[in-house]
Design an enzyme around this catalytic site. Sequence first.
Site, PDB file in Angstrom:
ATOM      1  N   HIS A   1       0.784  -1.146  -0.051  1.00 24.36           N
ATOM      2  CA  HIS A   1      -0.054   0.173  -0.002  1.00 24.36           C
ATOM      3  C   HIS A   1       0.858   1.199  -0.240  1.00 24.36           C
ATOM      4  CE1 HIS A   1      -3.139   2.870   1.090  1.00 24.36           C
ATOM      5  NE2 HIS A   1      -4.072   1.847   0.971  1.00 24.36           N
TER       6      HIS A   1
ATOM      7  N   ASP B   1      -7.897  -5.403   0.092  1.00 23.29           N
ATOM      8  CA  ASP B   1      -8.499  -6.095  -1.120  1.00 23.29           C
ATOM      9  C   ASP B   1      -8.029  -7.661  -0.836  1.00 23.29           C
ATOM     10  OD1 ASP B   1      -7.597  -3.463  -2.944  1.00 23.29           O
ATOM     11  OD2 ASP B   1      -9.775  -4.126  -2.546  1.00 23.29           O
TER      12      ASP B   1
END
Length: 428
Positions: A306, A363
């Site tokens: 991320h 996700d």
Amino acid sequence: MADKKAQLTIGGETWNFPIMEGSTGPDVVDIRKLYASTGAFTYDPGFTSTASCESALTYIDGDEGVLLHRGYPIGQLAEHSNFMEVSYLLLNGELPNAGELADFENTISRHTMLHEQLMTFYRGFRRDAHPMAVMCGVVGALSAFYHDSTDISDPEHRRISSHRLIAKMPTIAAMAYKYAVGQPFMYPDNSLSYTGNFLRMTFGVPAENYEIHPAVEKAMDRIFILHADHEQNASTSTVRLAGSSGANPFACIAAGIACLWGPAHGGANEACLNMLREIGTPDRIPHYIERAKDKNDPFRLMGFGHRVYKNYDPRATVMQKTVREVFDALNVTDPIFEVALQLEEMALNDDYFKEKRLFPNVDFYSGAILSAIGFPTTMFTALFALARTVGWVAQWNEMISDPGQKIGRPRQLYTGPTERDYVPVSQR
Ligand code: SDX
């Protein structure tokens, strides 16, 4: 701290730039006058060190794995709140009292239907069109139907179009699914909750009553909460940039949907489940981890890493717990979940991932839940877009109502040819 300054020296000349402080998090160096003062631009292609705006909506501490919506930790909201209440919080800044929440839910439920002519838009798509292609098209088309709420300078127009977008996304997403599977569209049933209504429009059929499974409704609502907003991510920045030109909110949200579709962003949930299915069994995990570490291999672990979180994404923690709850409630298991758990464990113990501070993100586990509920992988990003619409709309409203708002217009480092004269084709 009003007099905190940053100094910049270029070619022996020094300039001071003010440092601004937020309520928490990193300070910012106010460089709005840098080009006018120094004749130089800053250079930050991926905006890794750039604050594009001031916002009071969502705060992320990537090192600590903290996510707050208007100050409330995501874990507490996921545990105790619901998506309509979180939507009200994002839009209005405070948690609603019982009356305010009831009014908001009633307002939203009265905007869930689509203009009947929008149904024909779906007929123009191939049945195997990706639901995100349908979402981009239909949401963009909303601006052709709701002229009475596109004057963005009118706060009432902004309020109505915000409510219309939040209310209609479940209907639009459910219709994209129905169109793909060749079943009739289901009209909204306003006696149901926001999330229950979505589940019935998606999985119900006109021929019989649809029983909403409470555990599924709760898990779906929690997944919506986890996806509601996330600071200045790529799709939110797209919505803000589109909105900065004065484009109508429906067009801006369609732009956000387009950006979210990418596998580096919201498309990662679909890509992650496809990756887990390709891995298939735990014994094949080491091979894929080696591929992810290989600079010459474009393969990346989807659902991992991320831009901001250099710690565990707090949403992934809630998501993993929700997988277990849904599996237990539906009495299902999925070997994919075991692959995901072992993949996470191996990656988190691998020096490459530890050094680069790569952790599971929102996700990584969502696909296991959505698949267990019955969604095809092609619908995963459409569900992300459904939930993120309230964040996009809240961020858009925050930008448009900022009196200092101006059109976003970045500059560049030019590396092309300098001026040269045209050469007629006979001389080339
Ligand atoms: C979302 O911004 C948001 O808030 C987004 C989001 C939201 O709610 O809006 O949180 C939703 O988009 C989550 C992210 C979903 N995407 C994925 O899961 C796709 C896989 N992840 C990566 O592609 C990547 O981690 C990004 C895109 C998410 C972040 O990329 P960055 O910040 O640009 O970091 P990077 O690509 O520069 O990576 C740093 C290093 C690189 O190696 P080096 O060049 O330094 O040697 O880490 C490596 C990368 O190669 N790396 C990975 C990796 N992610 C980064 N290596 C293997 N597998 C990965 N998943």
